[in-house]
Design a protein around this motif. Structure first.
Motif, short mmCIF file in Angstrom:
data_model
loop_
_atom_site.label_atom_id
_atom_site.label_comp_id
_atom_site.label_asym_id
_atom_site.label_seq_id
_atom_site.Cartn_x
_atom_site.Cartn_y
_atom_site.Cartn_z
N UNK A 175 5.15 -2.41 3.47
CA UNK A 175 5.03 -1.84 4.82
C UNK A 175 6.25 -0.97 5.13
N UNK A 176 7.44 -1.52 4.91
CA UNK A 176 8.66 -0.81 5.27
C UNK A 176 8.90 0.39 4.36
N UNK A 177 8.59 0.26 3.07
CA UNK A 177 8.78 1.38 2.14
C UNK A 177 7.87 2.54 2.49
N UNK A 178 6.61 2.26 2.85
CA UNK A 178 5.66 3.31 3.23
C UNK A 178 6.09 3.98 4.54
N UNK A 236 -5.25 6.28 -10.67
CA UNK A 236 -3.98 6.95 -10.88
C UNK A 236 -3.34 7.24 -9.52
N UNK A 237 -2.28 6.50 -9.16
CA UNK A 237 -1.68 6.68 -7.83
C UNK A 237 -1.17 8.10 -7.58
N UNK A 238 -0.60 8.75 -8.61
CA UNK A 238 -0.10 10.11 -8.41
C UNK A 238 -1.23 11.06 -8.07
N UNK A 273 3.91 3.27 -3.23
CA UNK A 273 5.32 3.30 -2.84
C UNK A 273 6.25 3.29 -4.06
N UNK A 274 5.71 3.05 -5.25
CA UNK A 274 6.51 3.15 -6.46
C UNK A 274 6.58 4.58 -6.98
N UNK A 281 -6.27 7.19 6.46
CA UNK A 281 -6.34 6.61 5.11
C UNK A 281 -6.38 5.09 5.21
N UNK A 282 -7.28 4.48 4.42
CA UNK A 282 -7.36 3.02 4.35
C UNK A 282 -7.49 2.61 2.89
N UNK A 283 -6.69 1.64 2.48
CA UNK A 283 -6.73 1.14 1.11
C UNK A 283 -6.23 -0.29 1.10
N UNK A 284 -6.58 -1.07 0.08
CA UNK A 284 -6.05 -2.43 -0.01
C UNK A 284 -4.54 -2.40 -0.29
N UNK A 285 -3.84 -3.47 0.02
CA UNK A 285 -2.39 -3.51 -0.21
C UNK A 285 -1.98 -3.22 -1.65
#
Length: 549
Positions: A327-330, A273-275, A300-301, A289-293
């Motif tokens: 990348x740019x959105x983050x 759950x991203x939220x 970012x949504x 923080x490290x996570x896969x793309x």
């Protein structure tokens, strides 16, 4: 803990960085016990379970508990060289068990919680595994496979709460509680070139291979934690990875502790759950923080303005390639760039964008110190800048710390990957004039269309930059005129439905983002993409399905 030095540039990093390799190194004895003597109350882990309960564990805890478990397992016949499967989600028992096995010289085989009984049987028999330590959720599947696993002699269950271990199993907690909390260094201390870990590869094509690493392997992750993750002693680092895969020890264990940082562990079960992840990053003031793309794409949504991420200062990604739009959105939402890295189950960090470098979206960066990376063409000639080639690691002059020793009991596959001069990764990339590497994909994934060689990532990246697309997998399909045509298998975002009009819109969008000849001439809409249990897209399965249709 090894001293940290600052570097002003990648060139300075390569020229001045050195890593001392102690003789017969063993992480449990030489690092953990030393930390427990010097700073026993220093926090090593902040653990948050699926119900949100937070617990903190210090280095003294891990030293004492791993000694207890090592004593208990030794008393039941587990010895140096024995192979032990671990299926423990993100529970604290995973770290304790790994360290206990390091003390014994037994070989840990971390395994994901999603393994079926058939998967377990294959792995146990293929690796001649003698024991397993699993949580309650996996015990039934082990029992289902157990009759067909003649080498599996010892089964330990870390049951939940007050639950009892299954019949015929040893109870993890009772076992450890009854044992002494000191484990003297044996005269014949395991370490150095002795086997430490076996990782099964994720098996995007064919059956998984068994990757063998030695006790030197943890030292290879010093660069990961200290320089790529940019960790300091006051940091709290989260790598979002399951303990069944190599990425867990990349980001939740060796390098982070050697940097003096604490590991943040979120033991969530079920659907990601991203939220909820964003809530935890804010609530617990995670700093690195490290996570896969894929995870960043979901983050970012979200409405990132709702979360206080002010404690977060450094972000990294690996496992796949990061899309420019993500990348740019983050960065726009958080002010933080994302630093990419590249490595494999067979290695530690080979190539990365380090904090003293300017990130270039889509580039995996430049070689890590100790890794002599060479791009070779099909004739074995080094490639000049701008020309694609196979990513190879030179090993005839000096073998990098953290490179695997081979595939267990598969000498032919080992020889195919490593000769006297090079380890061949099976991946393709090109290098620009300033030394940045740009990943193209696995050799099997490249598409040959009308004389062009097209890497799937660039087309996938263009597709996911459209608001209608959540995920995309790009493959080649037979084409009588072009040899192969580009095909995209697409998962749509909520609120979008497949249509001819949307297909034309996506094709036009790709033409505006990347070279027009790369646009997908075929687009298939699916509810989900086929993936390995580690979450990697199985493009080979898509190709096989298309070939059979």
């Amino acid at each position: 803990m090894t001293a940290r030095y600052s570097f002003a540039s990648h060139e300075e990093f390569l020229a001045e960085f050195s890593l001392e390799i102690p003789e017969n190194y063993n992480f449990a004895f030489d690092f953990l016990d030393a930390m427990a003597r010097i700073e026993p109350e220093k926090i090593a882990m902040v653990h948050v379970d699926d119900q949100g309960a937070r617990r903190e564990y210090d280095f003294g805890y891990f030293a004492a508990q791993s000694a207890r478990l090592a004593n208990a397992l030794a008393a039941r016949g587990l010895a140096r060289g024995d192979r032990v499967m671990l299926v423990l989600h993100r529970r604290v028992e995973f770290w304790v068990s790994m360290l206990a096995l390091h003390r014994l010289g037994a070989v840990a085989v971390p395994s994901p919680a999603l393994l079926t009984a058939k998967d377990i049987q294959f792995r146990v028999n293929h690796a001649a595994i003698k024991a397993c330590i699993v949580d309650q959720g996996a015990a039934a599947r082990v029992n289902e496979a157990r009759a067909a696993c003649p080498t599996l002699a010892l089964c330990v269950c870390a049951a939940d709460g007050q639950a009892a271990a299954p019949l015929g199993w040893l109870d993890y907690h009772a076992l450890a509680a009854a044992a002494p909390e000191t484990f003297p260094v044996p005269a014949d201390k395991p370490g150095g070139d002795d086997p430490l870990l076996i990782f099964f590869t994720s098996g995007t094509t064919g059956m998984p291979k068994m990757v063998v690493h030695t006790h030197r392997y943890p030292l290879g992750h010093f660069v990961t934690g200290v320089y790529w993750h940019d960790l300091r002693e006051t940091d709290l680092h989260l790598t979002l990875a399951d303990t069944g895969w190599g990425k867990a020890v990349w980001g939740k264990f060796y390098g982070q502790w050697m940097a003096g940082a604490a590991v943040f562990t979120w033991d969530f079960r079920g659907k990601f759950e991203p939220a909820r992840l964003l809530e935890l990053l804010a609530e617990h003031e995670v700093t690195s923080f490290c996570a896969p793309p894929t995870v960043y794409r979901f983050l970012v949504r979200q409405d990132l303005s709702r979360y206080d991420l002010s404690a977060l200062r450094h972000c990294t990604t690996a496992g796949e390639l990061l899309n420019d739009s993500v990348f740019h959105a983050w960065k726009e939402a958080t002010g933080l760039p994302i630093f990419e890295g590249y490595g494999q189950t067979e290695t530690v960090l080979q190539i990365a964008t380090f904090p003293f470098m300017t990130p270039r979206p889509g580039s995996i960066g430049k070689p890590a110190p100790g890794w002599d990376i060479v791009l070779l063409d099909e004739t074995g000639r080094p490639c000049p800048p701008g020309e694609e080639g196979d990513i190879c690691v030179r090993i005839d002059t000096k073998r990098p710390i953290g490179l695997f020793t081979g595939y267990l009991d598969e000498p032919d596959k080992t020889r195919n990957a490593m000769d006297h001069a090079f380890y061949r990764t099976g991946d393709k990339a090109w290098m620009d004039e300033e030394g940045y590497y740009w990943f193209m994909g696995r050799n099997d994934d490249l598409i040959k269309s009308s004389g062009y060689r097209i890497g799937p990532f660039e087309v996938e990246s263009a597709l996911v930059s459209h608001p209608a697309v959540v995920e995309a997998a790009v493959t080649g399909v037979p084409d009588s005129e072009r040899g192969q045509a580009v095909k995209a298998t697409v998962v749509l975002a909520a609120g979008f439905a497949p249509s001819d009009e949307l297909t034309r819109e996506l094709q036009a969008h790709v033409k505006t983002v990347t070279a027009p000849y790369k646009y997908p001439r075929v687009i298939e809409y699916v509810a989900e993409l086929p993936k390995t249990i580690s979450g990697k897209i199985k493009r080979g399965e898509i190709r096989e399905r298309d070939a059979g249709s």
